[in-house]
Design an enzyme around this catalytic site. Structure first.
Site, PDB file in Angstrom:
ATOM      1  N   SER A  76       0.824  -1.205   0.000  1.00 41.06           N
ATOM      2  CA  SER A  76       0.000   0.000   0.000  1.00 41.06           C
ATOM      3  C   SER A  76       0.858   1.254   0.000  1.00 41.06           C
ATOM      4  O   SER A  76       2.021   1.247   0.427  1.00 41.06           O
ATOM      5  CB  SER A  76      -0.918   0.009   1.227  1.00 41.06           C
ATOM      6  OG  SER A  76      -1.779  -1.102   1.230  1.00 41.06           O
ATOM      7  N   ALA A  77       0.281   2.333  -0.491  1.00 41.91           N
ATOM      8  CA  ALA A  77       0.978   3.616  -0.471  1.00 41.91           C
ATOM      9  C   ALA A  77       1.345   3.975   0.972  1.00 41.91           C
ATOM     10  O   ALA A  77       0.554   3.768   1.903  1.00 41.91           O
ATOM     11  CB  ALA A  77       0.098   4.703  -1.074  1.00 41.91           C
TER      12      ALA A  77
END
Length: 405
Positions: A76-77
């Site tokens: 994930s970012a």
């Protein structure tokens, strides 16, 4: 707490420092989360990616795709990981269950719980589990326990958990998560709400779970027994309605309505904070579902551009309406409005405009919603009604109730 074995140590450290600086203030608000992001070598979990890509704060990196190219696991970012860790408020010595194993987030959690705490990470995919174990060992976080299992059942042997942090889009909250949560525990979960996803920090209460915060987010969906039941209902070429459970409306009449003249009405109300407005619209009136249209359908004039990003649509009989916007300095930049279709277009447009005005006058701020999760019992089963009822979203294991302050 760990010795960082970076390749190109200087470049990685510099990029990591720049990433943390970018995240500070907006996503990262505590010294503990700052220290965790500063310590963990993110690039060691971004195997095969360029060093610079690993440290882009708003970039998610796909770990695994299906044969059709759909992402089923990702790193994930860093931005949303930071947001969720701040929501979780993890403290030293805590026991934490992570649902979804990429490795990096588990390493951040290990930094937060410290040597006296425990992190258990669970994933349903054997390849992802092995990858996470390898990356964690390479980065020096081999105290994290990575378990191969369907997270629908939690990980009983490590319970009770002070925190459960979910890193996949969850359609529901399984009973096992609530049962394995400590009495004063917190679950942070990207929960699907009628086609939307919000990262919600839920605190345990005597009746279920109560939100302390929520944030916009997006995640790959949960796999296994906890997979969602949303269905895509084609409305026209290039446009669909996304519905939880049974559709329960006259789809043929709605398809006919698409071919009717469009009715445009304006509210005189300001348009801003679109993620908050979107959640309000989806949970404040019965008969609201998510409409998504293709760019081609918008270019043909069938739908407005707002529908290409997904927009709440209010359905009434064989008519429907959805939100649009236009520049208007008198409302502070943009004004919200409505496009309506079908024989009852005037009525459904008026009802939608009323919702837009209520939002602007009463709820136009962040954090105005209070979200409660009530586990399913015979009482909740008989009193909640349809999943499209105002403010109530019926799930497999319980009911989500959204109230606006």
């Amino acid at each position: 707490m760990t010795t960082v074995r970076d390749s190109s140590v200087g470049d990685a450290a510099s990029l990591r420092s720049a990433m943390v600086g970018e995240l500070r203030g907006e996503a990262i608000t505590s010294e503990a989360v700052t220290a965790a992001f500063t310590a963990v070598p993110r690039h060691l979990f971004a195997v095969g990616e360029p060093l610079r890509a690993a440290y882009e704060a708003n970039r998610a990196l796909v770990i695994k795709r299906t044969t059709d190219g759909e992402a089923i696991s990702s790193l994930s970012a860093a931005h949303i990981q930071a947001v969720m860790l701040e929501q979780a408020a993890v403290e030293p010595g805590m026991r934490v269950l992570e649902v979804g194993s990429g490795g990096y987030n588990a390493a951040l959690l290990q930094e937060l719980v410290g040597p006296s705490g425990k992190v258990v990470s669970v994933d349903i995919d054997p390849e992802i589990v092995e990858r996470a174990r390898g990356c964690l060992a390479e980065a020096g976080y081999d105290r994290v326990e990575v378990v191969l299992a369907d997270a629908e059942n939690g990980v009983p042997h490590g319970a009770p958990y002070d925190r459960i942090v979910v890193t996949a889009g969850a359609w529901d909250i399984p009973p096992a998560w609530v049962e394995q949560l400590a009495p004063a525990g917190r679950i942070v979960v990207p929960l699907r709400l009628k086609g939307l996803t919000r990262s919600i920090a839920f605190d345990r209460t005597s009746s279920g779970l109560q939100s302390s915060s929520y944030r916009l987010c997006g995640f790959v969906p949960m796999q296994g027994d906890g997979a969602g039941t949303e269905q895509r209902v084609p409305l026209s070429d290039g446009a669909d309605l996304w519905v939880e459970g049974e559709a329960g409306f006259d789809i043929e009449a709605l398809r006919e309505a698409v071919r009717s003249a469009q009715l445009e009405r304006w509210s005189g109300a300001a348009f801003d904070l679109p993620d908050e407005l979107e959640l309000f619209l989806m949970t404040s009136a019965p008969g609201v579902v998510l409409l998504r249209a293709s760019t081609e359908a918008a270019e043909q004039g069938l739908f407005a551009l707002s529908a290409t990003r997904g927009v709440p649509a209010l359905i009434s009989g064989g008519s429907f309406a959805y939100r649009i916007k236009r520049p208007n300095e008198a409302t502070g930049g943009f004004e919200s409005g409505v496009l309506a279709y079908g024989p009852e277009a005037e009525d459904v447009a008026a009802r939608y405009v009323d919702l837009l005005r209520r939002w602007a006058s009463d709820h136009r701020r962040r954090g105005a919603a209070r979200i409660q999760y009530i586990p399913r019992t015979p009482a909740t089963t008989t009193t909640t009604g349809s999943s499209r009822s105002s403010g109530l979203i019926v799930k497999r294991h319980g009911v989500v109730e959204v109230a606006w302050q």
